[in-house]
Design an enzyme around this catalytic site. Structure first.
Site, PDB file in Angstrom:
ATOM      1  CG  ASP A 357      -1.944   1.035   1.225  1.00  0.00           C
ATOM      2  OD1 ASP A 357      -2.364   1.407   0.133  1.00  0.00           O
ATOM      3  OD2 ASP A 357      -2.351   1.501   2.309  1.00  0.00           O
ATOM      4  CG  ASP A 617      -3.626   1.886   5.702  1.00  0.00           C
ATOM      5  OD1 ASP A 617      -4.333   1.559   4.726  1.00  0.00           O
ATOM      6  OD2 ASP A 617      -3.092   3.001   5.794  1.00  0.00           O
ATOM      7  CG  ASP A 621      -5.613  -2.181   2.125  1.00  0.00           C
ATOM      8  OD1 ASP A 621      -5.636  -2.096   0.889  1.00  0.00           O
ATOM      9  OD2 ASP A 621      -5.272  -1.246   2.863  1.00  0.00           O
TER      10      ASP A 621
END
Length: 879
Positions: A357, A617, A621
């Site tokens: 990410d 996070d 996700d």
């Protein structure tokens, strides 16, 4: 009905007047929330009545700040019980029982019990050493395990909004929940907007539930899918519905890691070979005895000595099985003694690709507004936000909320705005919270002078597309024509190309754009370079627009000249054949949806057979984190849904930490390879020696008790010594093992076979020429020779353990004194060997040796080290 209500009210009032049976009330509260019992809730005067009875206020919360924390500790005796379950020890326990029974019948007590008691003593020693090792490891990793389960929630207490551990929650607390949060306890909705709760973890129903004043029930373990609210906690801990559910479930088994699959395959082969040798050995020995008795014509007459001889044949076969079953990796994988807490770390060591990410992992996750086209209206900033500006216990202003919200609120404060004053000027009548699908949020205000104003905030291209007017340089509201639209789009593009996150604030008559900078973390570029040199491909998968994502990726060193950057909508339209061509070059995916990330990870794992690590996070996700071989969630910025779906929590949200996890994972893999190399050498030598001796001479030089001691050297102590070697930077300069690599490499086979041949030659020489070489004669000559063989065999393992510290380097002493565990294990092994040989003769079937015999035993062991060094110079390739 009225009478029942009156009785219930009277009963409740009496309980509170007397100050007793609070537990009963809490249990009733639990049943109200769990059963969605609106009638009982009305009996207690609704949420306000419950709050009053819990001695809390809706605005300030409860005043207490203490709660008992329960700790769950695995006791030492649990690990003793686990150690006893070992198959090897069960077989030897049976052997000890038979030996005791026959020995006492034939030779009486206590002489006949020596062999059996020796085996029992050895079993106890192995059990307690194993249990102690496992227990110490459980203590080491218990705190790390707690971090994964740690959930921090925002609570109002003593009139202050503060962060609090879930373990400190009390009935009566006021909890603030927003999108992505996990509901930490059972409770009741007090106030909020557009609250949608996903109860699938409890009910299995995927359709979210709308929670509001008419349906105020919130259950622990569910997730906030949309909206925000304040919740009154009614039930905590194991009394919640989630707690009751977890109490009835046992923890499910995890998927095997790539290393576990390889180790179990090796262990199975070793076990089958050992069993084959044991059966053949027993058959050869028994056939020899029957042939002799047939020649003597006494096949129907059996003496006690011959029965003992049969028992000895059985013991020899059992010791061979013991050696194969003592292949400790199989036991280690079953007990998960060393690997159960390191499984995720070990998987990270095999990783071939990382899908990272952007926000918070590669960047600092602290946004600051660095560019603005015009002055923002404080009304928009302070009202259209999910954040909050509060005064903490230290009387300092603190901004709460996501990094994006914090950045805008900081701007508002820098412009001289007062958050509370601005919020008091107008009334919020409708809130549309932000979510990743809409990529915007909105709020409707009732203005003091009358009328309403809608504010919108979101992804620039989405918010801009919804506008038809803008404020020109003269402050006039004018239509948004093509030229103005192009100017604003160019502004957005320019901000994005400077690695800024662009955000558009708009309302009915005014629009403005700000550029928010999320700086790249220090050390990320270097860490990405380390990954590249280690053969690990790093890919960025983000929800940001393509231009910003490419700029950040280039800054981090992720996007190279020959790499490919693509947007999620384009990615999901590709066919399977096109994905085959595209994915190997893919380095950046922007504007990705949760399913885009999930599809990428799944394709990498299944089609390309990669070992995939995923960082994330957000709630979006979670699918990819769950699908990956190893999911890494951010401990600071990560939502509880993300943390629950992950295998590892990165406590500092830093990509550099992920590289450290990879380095430790590779260290675990290499250390286990060293241990298996060491142990297989012991296995091969002892198996061949006992098998050939049993077939050629009718007895085995190594007894069951001696083999138990060797088993402990190569099992618990060997694992403890070789598994504690710290990682080196060289580990990140080699290619990853991945799924397909051979666990036992050519280098390992070279070392195993060379060292095994040397040790076999030494022991065979002692067996055949030992009596002549040492001038042994008399009734004790066999016992002395066997003791000498046993002693030489053990010291061969001691020095081979040192040689096993490095599989390819000749210098095996580098850093050895810094590894205190390794030095301590070797010292303890040598001391115990002296005690066994010199003082435990009756139980261990040994006899004290002369200093010359001790010198020769140690010399034979030491000679294995230069031989190991010479072997390492033989080129064999690395696969």
């Amino acid at each position: 009905e009225k009478l029942r209500v009156a009785v219930l009210v009277s009963k409740a009032a009496l309980q509170f007047i007397q100050g007793e049976n609070l537990l009963t009330f809490l249990e009733e509260l639990g049943s109200i929330v769990e059963g969605h019992d609106v009638k009982k809730l009305k009996i207690h005067d609704g949420v306000e009545g419950i709050a009053e009875k819990l001695c809390t206020t809706i605005t300030k919360g409860i005043s207490t700040s203490e709660i008992d924390r329960r700790k769950q500790v695995y006791g030492f005796w649990f690990f003793v019980w686990e150690a006893v379950q070992d198959t090897t020890l069960m077989i030897l326990g049976f052997c000890a029982f038979v030996s005791l029974l026959v020995g006492i019948v034939m030779e009486g007590w206590p002489k006949g019990a020596h062999d059996g008691l020796g085996i029992v003593a050895s079993i106890l020693l192995v059990v307690f050493v194993t249990a102690t090792s496992d227990y110490r490891q459980s203590l080491q990793f218990r705190d790390l395990d707690k971090e994964k389960k740690k959930i921090v929630v925002q609570v109002t207490r003593n009139g202050l909004r503060q962060k609090l551990s879930i373990y400190d929650l009390l009935p009566g607390d006021i909890v603030h929940l927003s999108i992505g949060d996990q509901v930490p306890a059972d409770g009741l909705f007090m106030s909020g907007y557009s609250l949608l709760i996903n109860e699938s973890s409890l009910t299995g129903e995927s359709e979210p539930v709308n929670v509001n004043a008419s349906n105020p029930f919130l259950l622990s373990g569910t997730k906030v899918q949309n909206g925000s609210c304040k919740m009154l906690v009614t039930t905590v801990g194991m009394r919640t519905q989630w707690g009751k559910l977890m109490a009835t479930l046992s923890e499910g088994g995890d998927d095997e890691t790539p290393l576990q699959v390889k180790l179990n395959g090796v262990a199975t082969v070793i076990g089958k070979i050992g069993l084959f040798f044991a059966v053949v050995t027993f058959a050869v020995l028994v056939q020899g005895l029957f042939t002799r008795k047939l020649e003597e014509g006494t096949q129907w007459i059996w003496s006690g000595d011959e029965a003992m001889e049969m028992l000895e044949f059985f013991a020899i076969a059992v010791t061979i099985v013991t050696l194969s079953l003592a292949f400790a990796m199989k036991k280690m994988m079953n007990d998960k003694a060393l690997v159960r807490h390191l499984a995720a770390c070990e998987t990270m060591g095999s990783a071939t690709t990382i899908c990272s990410d952007k926000t918070g992992t590669l960047t600092t996750n602290h946004m600051t507004v660095v560019k603005t086209c015009m002055k923002l209206l404080l009304e928009s900033i302070f009202n259209n936000t999910g954040g909050d500006v509060v005064v903490n216990e230290a009387k300092k202003v603190e901004i709460l909320g996501t990094p994006t919200e914090t950045a805008l609120l900081e701007l508002g404060l820098l412009l001289g705005g007062d958050f509370q004053e601005e919020r008091g000027k107008s009334k919020i009548v409708k809130v549309e919270p932000f979510n990743s699908t809409k990529k915007r949020m909105g709020v409707v205000l009732e203005l003091p002078e009358g009328g309403f104003r809608a504010h919108c905030k979101g992804a620039s291209e989405i918010a801009l597309a919804a506008c038809d007017k803008f404020l020109n340089s003269n402050g006039d509201v004018v239509p948004l024509d093509e030229a103005s639209t192009k100017l604003l789009q160019d502004t957005i593009e320019n901000f994005a190309s400077e690695a800024l996150r662009t955000l558009c604030l708009a309302y009915s008559d005014i629009g403005t754009i700000v550029g928010i900078k999320d700086p790249v973390r220090p050390g990320v570029k270097e860490s990405v370079a380390v990954c590249r040199s280690a053969g690990i491909v790093v890919r960025m998968v983000t929800g940001d627009n393509l231009t910003t994502a490419k700029a950040i990726a280039r800054e981090c060193g992720i996007l190279t000249d020959d790499g490919l950057a693509i947007e999620g909508p384009e990615f999901r339209e590709k066919s399977d054949e096109e994905l085959q061509q595209l994915i190997p070059k893919l380095q950046v995916m922007a504007r990705s949806s949760p399913m885009d990330k999930h599809t990428l990870v799944k394709t990498l794992r299944t089609t390309f057979q990669e070992v995939v690590a995923v960082t994330g996070d957000g709630t979006n996700d979670a699918p990819a984190l769950h699908e990956a071989d190893i999911g890494l969630a951010m401990g600071i910025a990560g939502t509880e849904v993300a943390k629950e779906s992950a295998d590892v929590i990165i406590l500092d949200d830093n990509f550099s930490t992920i590289v450290t996890v990879g380095k430790w994972g590779r260290s675990v893999y290499v250390n286990i390879q060293k241990f298996v190399q060491f142990q297989l050498t012991v296995n091969v030598v002892a198996l061949v020696v006992n098998f050939t001796s049993a077939c050629l001479t009718g007895n085995a030089p190594l007894t069951a008790v001696q083999l138990l001691w060797v088993n402990m050297i190569m099992d618990t102590l060997g694992a403890l010594a070789l598994a504690t070697e710290p990682p080196t930077d060289d580990l990140m300069k080699r290619a990853p093992v991945g799924r397909k690599g051979n666990f036992i490499s050519n280098v390992m086979w070279r070392n195993i076979m060379g060292q095994s041949l040397y040790q076999f030659v030494v022991i065979w020489y002692l067996q055949t020429q030992g009596k002549e070489a040492f001038r042994l004669d008399g009734p004790d000559s066999d016992l002395i020779l066997n003791t000498l063989i046993f002693n030489s065999f053990v010291f061969c393992q001691v020095f081979n353990e040192i040689s096993s510290r490095e599989m390819e380097k000749v210098n095996v002493f580098d850093g050895i004194l810094k590894n205190y565990v390794f030095v301590a294990v070797l010292s303890c092994t040598a001391i115990f060997q002296i005690i066994i040989v010199e003082f435990l003769g009756t139980f261990a079937s040994t006899t004290p040796l002369t200093w010359q015999q001790w010198f020769v035993s140690i010399a034979f062991g030491f000679l294995g080290m230069p031989i190991a060094a010479i072997l390492k110079m033989v080129p064999v390739g690395s696969t």
